[in-house]
Write a protein that holds these residues in place. Structure first.
Motif, PDB file in Angstrom:
ATOM      1  N   LEU A  11      -0.445 -14.444   1.797  1.00  0.00           N
ATOM      2  CA  LEU A  11       0.000 -13.055   1.899  1.00  0.00           C
ATOM      3  C   LEU A  11       1.340 -12.951   1.174  1.00  0.00           C
ATOM      4  CD1 LEU A  11      -0.239 -10.171   3.197  1.00  0.00           C
ATOM      5  CD2 LEU A  11       0.952 -11.106   5.196  1.00  0.00           C
ATOM      6  N   VAL A  12       1.405 -12.023   0.211  1.00  0.00           N
ATOM      7  CA  VAL A  12       2.662 -11.798  -0.510  1.00  0.00           C
ATOM      8  C   VAL A  12       3.262 -10.490  -0.005  1.00  0.00           C
ATOM      9  CG1 VAL A  12       3.736 -11.509  -2.776  1.00  0.00           C
ATOM     10  CG2 VAL A  12       1.719 -12.985  -2.541  1.00  0.00           C
ATOM     11  N   LEU A  13       4.396 -10.575   0.645  1.00  0.00           N
ATOM     12  CA  LEU A  13       5.056  -9.373   1.156  1.00  0.00           C
ATOM     13  C   LEU A  13       5.834  -8.735   0.010  1.00  0.00           C
ATOM     14  CD1 LEU A  13       6.390 -10.837   4.537  1.00  0.00           C
ATOM     15  CD2 LEU A  13       4.359  -9.406   4.185  1.00  0.00           C
ATOM     16  N   ALA A  14       5.529  -7.477  -0.272  1.00  0.00           N
ATOM     17  CA  ALA A  14       6.184  -6.784  -1.394  1.00  0.00           C
ATOM     18  C   ALA A  14       6.311  -5.312  -1.024  1.00  0.00           C
ATOM     19  CB  ALA A  14       5.370  -6.975  -2.676  1.00  0.00           C
ATOM     20  N   THR A  15       6.943  -5.057   0.131  1.00  0.00           N
ATOM     21  CA  THR A  15       6.975  -3.673   0.643  1.00  0.00           C
ATOM     22  C   THR A  15       8.228  -2.907   0.215  1.00  0.00           C
ATOM     23  OG1 THR A  15       8.031  -4.185   2.793  1.00  0.00           O
ATOM     24  CG2 THR A  15       5.626  -4.447   2.661  1.00  0.00           C
ATOM     25  N   GLY A  16       9.077  -3.531  -0.601  1.00  0.00           N
ATOM     26  CA  GLY A  16      10.153  -2.769  -1.238  1.00  0.00           C
ATOM     27  C   GLY A  16      11.437  -2.604  -0.450  1.00  0.00           C
ATOM     28  N   GLY A  17      11.630  -3.381   0.629  1.00  0.00           N
ATOM     29  CA  GLY A  17      12.916  -3.319   1.345  1.00  0.00           C
ATOM     30  C   GLY A  17      12.857  -2.485   2.611  1.00  0.00           C
ATOM     31  N   PHE A  18      14.060  -2.262   3.216  1.00  0.00           N
ATOM     32  CA  PHE A  18      14.083  -1.550   4.506  1.00  0.00           C
ATOM     33  C   PHE A  18      14.975  -0.304   4.494  1.00  0.00           C
ATOM     34  CE2 PHE A  18      17.231  -5.054   4.921  1.00  0.00           C
ATOM     35  CZ  PHE A  18      18.346  -4.401   5.444  1.00  0.00           C
ATOM     36  N   GLN A  19      15.262   0.196   3.273  1.00  0.00           N
ATOM     37  CA  GLN A  19      16.178   1.344   3.192  1.00  0.00           C
ATOM     38  C   GLN A  19      15.648   2.600   3.871  1.00  0.00           C
ATOM     39  OE1 GLN A  19      15.047  -0.398   0.568  1.00  0.00           O
ATOM     40  NE2 GLN A  19      13.516   0.914  -0.406  1.00  0.00           N
ATOM     41  N   GLY A  20      14.325   2.710   4.046  1.00  0.00           N
ATOM     42  CA  GLY A  20      13.757   3.916   4.661  1.00  0.00           C
ATOM     43  C   GLY A  20      13.787   3.898   6.179  1.00  0.00           C
ATOM     44  N   SER A  21      14.262   2.819   6.768  1.00  0.00           N
ATOM     45  CA  SER A  21      14.325   2.734   8.231  1.00  0.00           C
ATOM     46  C   SER A  21      15.771   2.920   8.697  1.00  0.00           C
ATOM     47  CB  SER A  21      13.819   1.367   8.708  1.00  0.00           C
ATOM     48  OG  SER A  21      14.254   1.126  10.031  1.00  0.00           O
ATOM     49  N   ARG A  22      16.017   4.037   9.344  1.00  0.00           N
ATOM     50  CA  ARG A  22      17.379   4.285   9.829  1.00  0.00           C
ATOM     51  C   ARG A  22      17.806   3.190  10.802  1.00  0.00           C
ATOM     52  NH1 ARG A  22      19.177  10.288  11.266  1.00  0.00           N
ATOM     53  NH2 ARG A  22      18.716  10.433   9.044  1.00  0.00           N
ATOM     54  N   GLU A  23      16.843   2.751  11.635  1.00  0.00           N
ATOM     55  CA  GLU A  23      17.173   1.731  12.643  1.00  0.00           C
ATOM     56  C   GLU A  23      17.604   0.406  11.981  1.00  0.00           C
ATOM     57  OE1 GLU A  23      13.736   0.403  14.785  1.00  0.00           O
ATOM     58  OE2 GLU A  23      14.922  -1.314  15.483  1.00  0.00           O
ATOM     59  N   LEU A  24      16.827  -0.045  10.988  1.00  0.00           N
ATOM     60  CA  LEU A  24      17.174  -1.321  10.340  1.00  0.00           C
ATOM     61  C   LEU A  24      18.443  -1.195   9.494  1.00  0.00           C
ATOM     62  CD1 LEU A  24      13.634  -2.648   9.296  1.00  0.00           C
ATOM     63  CD2 LEU A  24      15.081  -3.444  11.184  1.00  0.00           C
ATOM     64  N   VAL A  25      18.621  -0.044   8.850  1.00  0.00           N
ATOM     65  CA  VAL A  25      19.850   0.157   8.055  1.00  0.00           C
ATOM     66  C   VAL A  25      21.056   0.153   8.995  1.00  0.00           C
ATOM     67  CG1 VAL A  25      21.107   1.801   6.602  1.00  0.00           C
ATOM     68  CG2 VAL A  25      18.705   1.306   6.126  1.00  0.00           C
ATOM     69  N   ASP A  26      20.936   0.812  10.140  1.00  0.00           N
ATOM     70  CA  ASP A  26      22.053   0.792  11.115  1.00  0.00           C
ATOM     71  C   ASP A  26      22.355  -0.633  11.559  1.00  0.00           C
ATOM     72  OD1 ASP A  26      22.597   3.406  11.135  1.00  0.00           O
ATOM     73  OD2 ASP A  26      21.593   3.878  13.029  1.00  0.00           O
ATOM     74  N   ARG A  27      21.278  -1.392  11.822  1.00  0.00           N
ATOM     75  CA  ARG A  27      21.474  -2.741  12.366  1.00  0.00           C
ATOM     76  C   ARG A  27      22.140  -3.668  11.348  1.00  0.00           C
ATOM     77  NH1 ARG A  27      16.195  -5.739  14.015  1.00  0.00           N
ATOM     78  NH2 ARG A  27      15.911  -3.751  15.071  1.00  0.00           N
ATOM     79  N   TYR A  28      21.651  -3.649  10.123  1.00  0.00           N
ATOM     80  CA  TYR A  28      22.126  -4.649   9.154  1.00  0.00           C
ATOM     81  C   TYR A  28      23.240  -4.119   8.232  1.00  0.00           C
ATOM     82  CZ  TYR A  28      18.122  -7.482  10.556  1.00  0.00           C
ATOM     83  OH  TYR A  28      17.220  -8.233  11.278  1.00  0.00           O
ATOM     84  N   VAL A  29      23.073  -2.904   7.732  1.00  0.00           N
ATOM     85  CA  VAL A  29      24.052  -2.378   6.760  1.00  0.00           C
ATOM     86  C   VAL A  29      25.232  -1.731   7.493  1.00  0.00           C
ATOM     87  CG1 VAL A  29      24.368  -0.800   4.799  1.00  0.00           C
ATOM     88  CG2 VAL A  29      22.201  -2.019   5.062  1.00  0.00           C
TER      89      VAL A  29
END
Ligand SMILES: Cc1cc2nc3c(=O)[nH]c(=O)nc-3n(C[C@H](O)[C@H](O)[C@H](O)COP(=O)(O)OP(=O)(O)OC[C@H]3O[C@@H](n4cnc5c(N)ncnc54)[C@H](O)[C@@H]3O)c2cc1C
Length: 351
Positions: free
Chosen positions: A123-141
């Motif tokens: 399985l090759v994960l190629a979903t383009g990042g997490f910028q569209g998730s407010r929750e993940l952007v809040d957590r990491y960025v």
């Protein structure tokens, strides 16, 4: 991009890959991009510009890109410019719709509106990042306020979550992103490029409270200024321009022409703080995120590494999901997607 490239190359090598695409159209952010696929002209400059990036991955992208661009051209991808127009970089500008069509044809089996699921086998994960998730952007960025999205709407960190569920390690730079300061107003996909306020280096930059916050020189890409803006109150700033700045040129347009398109431009005497002497115009901008820079840790065969530093069986990542290539700076996301996509295809199966 990375998923289509990977499938196209895998098919060329005799495999029968399937591209599962969550969105209603293929091409991801590549389709919306300016489509300049580039690398730094010199290796030393790449290292100096992105000092926190994984050196082995940087080496892979830098050394393989020219041949990878030739491969795209061999498939019939339409080139609109043979140079980047930037003396620091080399590469080519493609036409994004034509490039997407060529890759979809070469990839073969592309299924739209079909989020990926776990499979038996590679399985090759190629979903383009997490910028569209407010929750993940809040957590990491951790921006000071939500960032405006300047990317396809489907890249919400599904690859990152799938990797973490299998104990993947994270790369350096989880708090970094690539983006642009945009007018602090709603904008559409077709305005991602023309509305980018890419003249901060000539402006005086203030936060909402009237404090000038960016020390030193703004980088050529202005990505440092965008990330600094994300950390000011409201993730916003004011660009204040004098006459000379207003008359500068950014590629084929004057700053005045770019400002004229911004719905948040106003006269200096309308600013909520005293304007510096000689100001001609001010624009309220907001930090917008195009893609994340940190992600899953991969090796130079695109295999995802676990916390113990060993490859996780049958799990690969390419494109923005594979993090830590441009950490500390800015490099071509399309170049990483292209080279890591090819690399993943060639590494599967990888005993
Ligand atoms: C306006 C703009 C201008 C840009 N200009 C440039 C430029 O000139 N040069 C440059 O190098 N870069 C540029 N970029 C960045 C570049 O587009 C990205 O770096 C590149 O597209 C990343 O490739 P990727 O394959 O990782 O992601 P994408 O190309 O975004 O592809 C990811 C795909 O995964 C899909 N997906 C998401 N979740 C799932 C799921 N669960 N299941 C299945 N599919 C899923 C998405 O729908 C998408 O189609 C620009 C981007 C934008 C938005």
């Amino acid at each position: 991009m990375a998923g289509l490239v990977c499938a196209a190359r895998a098919r060329e090598l005799g495999a029968r890959p399937v591209v599962l695409e969550k969105g209603t159209r293929p091409g991801g952010s590549m389709l919306l991009s300016s489509c300049v696929i580039w690398r730094y002209r010199s290796w030393d400059e790449f290292r100096a510009e992105c000092p926190g990036g994984d050196e082995q991955l940087q080496r892979l992208v830098w050394e393989r890109l020219d041949e990878a661009i030739e491969w795209l051209e061999s498939l019939g991808a339409p080139v609109v410019a043979g140079e980047t127009g930037n003396p620091r970089t080399v590469g080519k500008r493609f036409e994004p719709c034509g490039l997407t069509d060529v890759l979809v044809r070469a990839a073969g089996d592309v299924r739209l509106e079909t989020p990926f699921a776990e499979v038996d086998g590679p399985l090759v994960l190629a979903t383009g990042g997490f910028q569209g998730s407010r929750e993940l952007v809040d957590r990491y960025v951790a921006p000071a306020a939500p960032l405006r999205l300047r990317a396809n709407p489907w890249s919400v960190g599904d690859g990152l979550r799938a990797g973490l569920a299998r104990d993947a390690a994270l790369s350096a730079g989880m708090d970094e992103f690539y983006g642009r300061n945009m007018p602090d107003a709603d904008f559409s996909e077709s305005e991602f490029v023309p509305l980018a306020q890419l003249y901060g280096r000539w402006a005086r930059v203030f936060d909402e409270e009237g404090r000038e916050f960016f020390p030193g020189k703004v980088s050529w890409s202005e990505n440092d200024l965008v990330q600094a803006t994300a950390r000011r109150p409201g993730a916003r700033a004011w660009y204040v321009l004098d006459e000379a700045a207003h008359e500068r040129r950014v590629r084929d347009r004057t700053v005045a022409e770019i400002v004229a398109l911004a719905p948040t431009a106003l006269a200096p005497d309308e600013l909520p703080f005293p304007a510096p002497p000689g100001s001609k115009v001010a624009v309220r901008v907001a930090a917008a995120i195009t893609h994340t820079i940190g992600g899953l840790r991969v090796n130079e065969r695109a295999r995802i590494l676990g916390e113990d530093g060993r490859p996780i069986a049958d799990l690969y990542a390419a494109g923005v999901d594979a993090g830590g290539i441009s950490t500390g700076g800015y490099a071509s996301g399309l170049a990483s997607a292209l080279v890591l996509g090819l690399t993943a295809a060639e590494a599967v199966p990888d005993p």
